[in-house]
Design a protein around this motif. Structure first.
Motif, short mmCIF file in Angstrom:
data_model
loop_
_atom_site.label_atom_id
_atom_site.label_comp_id
_atom_site.label_asym_id
_atom_site.label_seq_id
_atom_site.Cartn_x
_atom_site.Cartn_y
_atom_site.Cartn_z
N THR A 294 0.80 -1.22 0.00
CA THR A 294 0.00 0.00 0.00
C THR A 294 0.84 1.28 0.00
OG1 THR A 294 -0.12 0.06 2.42
CG2 THR A 294 -1.86 -1.16 1.25
N ALA A 295 2.17 1.14 0.03
CA ALA A 295 3.09 2.28 0.08
C ALA A 295 2.79 3.17 1.28
CB ALA A 295 3.06 3.08 -1.22
N THR A 296 2.53 2.53 2.42
CA THR A 296 2.23 3.25 3.66
C THR A 296 3.42 3.19 4.59
OG1 THR A 296 -0.12 2.74 3.48
CG2 THR A 296 0.68 3.37 5.65
N LEU A 297 3.86 4.36 5.03
CA LEU A 297 4.97 4.48 5.97
C LEU A 297 4.39 4.79 7.34
CD1 LEU A 297 8.09 4.84 6.48
CD2 LEU A 297 7.69 7.28 6.01
N ARG A 298 4.81 4.04 8.35
CA ARG A 298 4.35 4.28 9.72
C ARG A 298 5.55 4.68 10.57
NH1 ARG A 298 1.09 -0.39 12.38
NH2 ARG A 298 -0.44 0.39 10.89
N ILE A 299 5.38 5.77 11.31
CA ILE A 299 6.43 6.27 12.19
C ILE A 299 5.86 6.33 13.61
CG2 ILE A 299 8.00 8.18 12.72
CD1 ILE A 299 8.60 7.05 9.99
N GLU A 300 6.54 5.65 14.53
CA GLU A 300 6.20 5.74 15.95
C GLU A 300 7.25 6.64 16.60
OE1 GLU A 300 6.20 1.73 17.42
OE2 GLU A 300 4.17 1.38 16.69
N PHE A 301 6.78 7.72 17.21
CA PHE A 301 7.68 8.67 17.85
C PHE A 301 7.89 8.32 19.31
CE2 PHE A 301 6.12 10.89 14.15
CZ PHE A 301 7.27 11.48 13.65
N ILE A 302 9.01 8.70 19.86
CA ILE A 302 9.35 8.40 21.25
C ILE A 302 8.33 8.99 22.21
CG2 ILE A 302 11.07 8.92 23.05
CD1 ILE A 302 13.22 8.40 20.92
N LYS A 303 7.78 10.13 21.89
CA LYS A 303 6.80 10.78 22.79
C LYS A 303 5.43 10.14 22.72
CE LYS A 303 9.16 15.14 23.19
NZ LYS A 303 9.06 16.58 23.21
N GLY A 304 5.28 9.07 21.91
CA GLY A 304 4.03 8.31 21.92
C GLY A 304 3.14 8.45 20.71
N ALA A 305 3.31 9.47 19.91
CA ALA A 305 2.46 9.65 18.73
C ALA A 305 2.89 8.69 17.63
CB ALA A 305 2.54 11.08 18.22
N THR A 306 1.91 8.23 16.85
CA THR A 306 2.18 7.37 15.69
C THR A 306 1.45 7.96 14.49
OG1 THR A 306 2.39 5.42 17.09
CG2 THR A 306 1.99 5.03 14.75
N TYR A 307 2.16 8.06 13.37
CA TYR A 307 1.59 8.60 12.15
C TYR A 307 1.81 7.64 11.00
CZ TYR A 307 1.10 13.13 14.40
OH TYR A 307 0.74 14.15 15.24
N GLU A 308 0.85 7.63 10.08
CA GLU A 308 1.00 6.91 8.83
C GLU A 308 0.99 7.92 7.69
OE1 GLU A 308 -0.70 2.46 9.59
OE2 GLU A 308 -2.01 3.85 8.50
N TYR A 309 1.93 7.74 6.77
CA TYR A 309 2.05 8.58 5.58
C TYR A 309 1.73 7.70 4.38
CZ TYR A 309 4.43 11.67 8.80
OH TYR A 309 4.73 12.48 9.86
N TYR A 310 0.86 8.18 3.50
CA TYR A 310 0.31 7.37 2.42
C TYR A 310 0.92 7.73 1.07
CZ TYR A 310 -2.93 6.73 6.24
OH TYR A 310 -3.46 6.47 7.47
N GLY A 311 1.13 6.70 0.25
CA GLY A 311 1.65 6.90 -1.09
C GLY A 311 3.14 7.19 -1.13
N VAL A 312 3.86 6.78 -0.10
CA VAL A 312 5.31 7.02 -0.03
C VAL A 312 6.02 5.98 -0.89
CG1 VAL A 312 7.32 7.11 1.50
CG2 VAL A 312 5.11 7.99 2.29
N PRO A 313 6.76 6.42 -1.90
CA PRO A 313 7.46 5.46 -2.77
C PRO A 313 8.50 4.64 -2.00
CG PRO A 313 7.44 7.64 -3.76
CD PRO A 313 6.95 7.79 -2.35
N THR A 314 8.70 3.43 -2.45
CA THR A 314 9.67 2.53 -1.82
C THR A 314 11.05 3.18 -1.74
OG1 THR A 314 8.46 0.62 -2.66
CG2 THR A 314 10.73 0.24 -1.98
N GLU A 315 11.43 3.94 -2.77
CA GLU A 315 12.74 4.59 -2.78
C GLU A 315 12.91 5.56 -1.62
OE1 GLU A 315 10.61 4.67 -5.49
OE2 GLU A 315 11.56 2.99 -6.52
N LEU A 316 11.84 6.27 -1.26
CA LEU A 316 11.92 7.18 -0.12
C LEU A 316 12.03 6.41 1.19
CD1 LEU A 316 9.53 10.20 -0.81
CD2 LEU A 316 12.01 10.17 -0.66
#
Length: 70
Positions: A20-42
């Motif tokens: 799905t080209a979805t990038l998930r980032i979990e931050f140390i302070k507890g927030a989690t974000y998903e970024y959509y359409g991120v190319p594999t190269e990035l």
């Protein structure tokens, strides 16, 4: 999605869904974000960057990818 732990001041772990080209980032302070359409190269660039926080900011956040908090 498998998450990879990171040794970073701000990022706890990073995951990527190749289907799905979805990038998930979990931050140390507890927030989690998903970024959509991120190319594999990035994603691959992020994983090899010397500063993952700077790479995330410059090439993903400021690039305007759609995202949501989860």
């Amino acid at each position: 999605m498998e998450m990879t732990p990171e040794d970073s001041k701000n990022i706890e772990s990073i995951g990527y869904d190749f289907d799905t080209a979805t990038l998930r980032i979990e931050f140390i302070k507890g927030a989690t974000y998903e970024y959509y359409g991120v190319p594999t190269e990035l994603y691959e660039g992020l994983m090899t960057a010397s500063s993952k926080g700077q790479f995330l900011d410059l090439y993903i956040k400021k690039a305007g990818f759609t995202y949501s908090a989860i």
